[in-house]
Design an enzyme around this catalytic site. Structure first.
Site, PDB file in Angstrom:
ATOM      1  N   SER A  20     -17.680 102.452  44.600  1.00  0.00           N
ATOM      2  CA  SER A  20     -19.093 102.350  44.951  1.00  0.00           C
ATOM      3  C   SER A  20     -19.536 100.882  44.852  1.00  0.00           C
ATOM      4  O   SER A  20     -18.797 100.013  45.310  1.00  0.00           O
ATOM      5  CB  SER A  20     -19.916 103.244  44.021  1.00  0.00           C
ATOM      6  OG  SER A  20     -21.099 103.635  44.635  1.00  0.00           O
ATOM      7  N   ASP A  25     -18.346 111.100  52.563  1.00  0.00           N
ATOM      8  CA  ASP A  25     -19.195 110.242  51.727  1.00  0.00           C
ATOM      9  C   ASP A  25     -20.168 109.448  52.601  1.00  0.00           C
ATOM     10  O   ASP A  25     -19.738 108.630  53.419  1.00  0.00           O
ATOM     11  CB  ASP A  25     -18.300 109.277  50.943  1.00  0.00           C
ATOM     12  CG  ASP A  25     -19.105 108.278  50.129  1.00  0.00           C
ATOM     13  OD1 ASP A  25     -20.312 108.495  49.954  1.00  0.00           O
ATOM     14  OD2 ASP A  25     -18.498 107.291  49.667  1.00  0.00           O
ATOM     15  N   HIS A  63     -17.438 110.800  47.817  1.00  0.00           N
ATOM     16  CA  HIS A  63     -17.572 109.486  47.183  1.00  0.00           C
ATOM     17  C   HIS A  63     -16.519 109.270  46.084  1.00  0.00           C
ATOM     18  O   HIS A  63     -16.457 110.041  45.128  1.00  0.00           O
ATOM     19  CB  HIS A  63     -18.971 109.418  46.577  1.00  0.00           C
ATOM     20  CG  HIS A  63     -19.473 108.035  46.305  1.00  0.00           C
ATOM     21  ND1 HIS A  63     -19.534 107.057  47.264  1.00  0.00           N
ATOM     22  CD2 HIS A  63     -19.972 107.478  45.182  1.00  0.00           C
ATOM     23  CE1 HIS A  63     -20.057 105.956  46.739  1.00  0.00           C
ATOM     24  NE2 HIS A  63     -20.325 106.183  45.470  1.00  0.00           N
TER      25      HIS A  63
END
Ligand SMILES: *[C@@H]1O[C@H](CO)[C@@H](O)[C@H](O)[C@H]1NC(C)=O
Ligand SMILES: *[C@@H]1O[C@H](CO)[C@@H](O)[C@H](O)[C@H]1NC(C)=O
Ligand SMILES: *[C@@H]1O[C@H](CO)[C@@H](O)[C@H](O)[C@H]1NC(C)=O
Ligand SMILES: *[C@@H]1O[C@H](CO)[C@@H](O)[C@H](O)[C@H]1NC(C)=O
Length: 497
Positions: A174, A439, A464
């Site tokens: 991320s 994602d 994700h």
């Protein structure tokens, strides 16, 4: 052309079941670097502290603070030293469970790596200033965080007397995935390679693509339009009934206070909350994250879409949305749905550390001053209604941090971020970009192997950071192969003379 060792790793991977991860860059559940597993399974290492500079951009400023980090040297042979692995901390407290679990630990075992995890400044216990006033937040930026990492690497090289050509490999998922790629780019003499998972490399003020991917994923995972059609119908009914019979919506959605006399921002917040339930559902769909409560493991795109499309009892579409809403409230231990805008802003205005342990204010500051990333309804207004537009998020920046943080300010800040790091034109080698098609963040990431040779792995069907969790029996072939592919890249980079 795959060496035997890869098959062995594959065997290990598919036969080990633990691990989870959880973080969403949105407002409600930001910064949760989550857990790859339960605490009781393994003992986790104790925290260590590193004396870090406050302001790397000003050499004459000698102020320092203590930054938290973790180390696991159980796989490392000090006599025959291997590589150094560094997990980059992100927008939440560093979780020591990542020091004993997760896919990178499997890699560390294989390559006999020394493992570090450095907590990001301003999150968790890494607190450079006395509080989080706007003035003190001036030292919170990705640029300072990268300098922290560089300084840390230099210091560890000296402290542990590591040989000159030691190879540091950095990992991040991320926002830290972006930091991993940027660190390799800005400090190539310190960092040899990087695994950049689910990284949003393009900063964008109006991240309207986010909900477009949410809708697309709901379609793809259920193999048709049914689920999305019911969602759309439900949202339209909620919208109409809010005007005609607000008391019905109040009851069905278990709101904390009635709608009478509420502000426009309250209503935007209400619709944003309903949409965010779907955002979380998709972003974390079947991602192997650890949850204390096994009970909610079955809350997936497929089961929620079953609720939405269930024709039994002839329930209205809005009631099915309310059913899902009730599940998410229960899951987050909330007794009612709080959509009060003023209350939310007040919470985000609190400057004491003890009021900001989750990192919501800090991350909000980074979005207002560096990244934008506002998940507006603009791209999927036909499904969710156009209830939470860009103004709604810009207003939050201004209400929380001051009038200066207006749309112009944010636009300029975001443009500078892209200039500084290169966005999707980033020029860097020995970085593997990993993204998942389910994602929503992949819309801001690199999906194709770059001309300069930096490889990309775009995993069909995963959410994700799915590759970062330890494997599960139920992982798709695509996900299992991606983990092996990443290991192959590490292997080839570590073999280089
Ligand atoms: C390192 O991780 C391994 C694997 O989970 C664990 O068994 C070991 O106790 C950890 N070592 C330290 C020093 O925390
Ligand atoms: C998950 O499983 C429980 C227990 O079997 C069940 O009561 C619940 O309805 C399921 N949830 C969903 C979303 O399917
Ligand atoms: C992705 O997976 C889905 C379902 O398994 C499949 O229908 C689709 O063709 C795949 N797409 C690609 C590009 O491989
Ligand atoms: C795999 O999926 C099955 C069926 O949905 C479920 O019963 C099982 O618990 C899952 N296993 C893991 C390790 O998640």
């Amino acid at each position: 052309m795959r060496p035997l060792i890869l098959y062995l790793l594959l065997f290990i991977l598919v036969n080990r079941v633990y691990g989870n991860r959880h973080f969403r860059l949105g407002r409600r559940e930001n910064g949760n670097l989550g857990a790859p597993g339960a605490f009781e399974d393994n003992e986790t290492p104790a925290p260590k502290w590193f004396s870090q500079k406050l302001d790397h951009s000003n050499p004459s400023d000698l102020r320092t603070w203590n930054q938290r980090y973790y180390m696991n040297d159980s796989f490392y042979d000090y006599e025959d030293p291997g590589p150094i692995f560094l997990m980059i901390g992100g927008e939440g407290p560093a979780d020591p469970r990542w020091m004993v679990k997760g896919t990178w630990i499997e890699y560390a075992k294989l390559f006999k790596a020394l493992c570090f995890n450095l907590e990001h400044r301003y999150y968790g216990e890494s607190r450079p200033t006395t509080d989080l006033s706007v003035k003190n937040l001036q030292f919170l930026s990705s640029q300072q965080a990268l300098a922290d990492l560089a300084n840390f690497i230099n210091a560890m090289n000296q402290k542990l007397k590591l040989r000159k050509n030691v190879k540091w490999m950095v990992f991040g998922g991320s926002y830290p995935g972006s930091l991993a790629a940027w660190l390799r780019m800005k400090y190539p003499h310190l960092v040899y390679g990087a695994v950049s998972s689910s990284a949003p490399l393009l900063a964008k003020v109006d991240f309207m693509e986010y909900f477009q991917v949410v809708v697309k994923a709901l379609r793809e995972k259920t193999g048709g339009d049914d689920c999305v059609n019911h969602l759309k119908e439900g949202m339209q009914q909620v919208d109409m009934m809010l005007k005609a019979n607000p008391e019905v919506i109040e009851k069905e959605f278990k709101v904390c206070s009635p709608f009478q006399g509420v502000s426009a921002n309250d209503l935007k917040n209400f619709f944003n909350s309903i949409a965010d339930d779907f955002a979380d559902l998709v972003q974390y769909n079947e991602d192997n994250r650890f949850s204390v409560d096994e009970k909610y493991k079955n809350v997936t795109i497929n089961t929620v879409c079953k609720i939405l499309t269930d024709s039994e009892g002839n329930k209205a579409a809005y009631k099915k949305l309310a059913e899902f809403n009730a599940i998410t409230l229960e899951k987050s231990h909330e007794t009612c749905m709080d959509y009060n805008y003023g209350k939310m802003i007040n919470e985000l205005r609190a400057v004491e550390w003890k009021e900001n342990t989750g990192g919501a204010r800090q991350w909000m500051y980074q979005t207002c001053t560096e990244f934008g990333f506002y998940q507006t309804s603009s791209g999927a207004a036909d499904i969710f209604g156009n209830h939470f537009d860009l103004d709604f998020f810009v207003q939050q920046c201004m209400d929380i941090f001051g009038q200066k943080y207006n749309l112009d300010f944010i636009r300029n800040a975001v443009a500078w971020t892209n200039t500084k790091y290169g966005a999707l034109d980033i020029e860097v080698t020995r970085v593997v970009y990993v993204q998942g098609s389910v994602d929503p963040w992949h819309a801001l990431g690199i999906l194709k192997t770059q001309d300069n040779g930096a490889p990309a792995i775009y995993i069909n069907g995963t959410a994700h950071c799915a590759n970062m969790y330890s494997p599960s029996d139920n992982d798709s072939t695509e996900l299992t192969e991606a983990r092996v592919e990443i290991q192959q890249f590490l292997d080839s980079w570590l073999r280089e003379p």
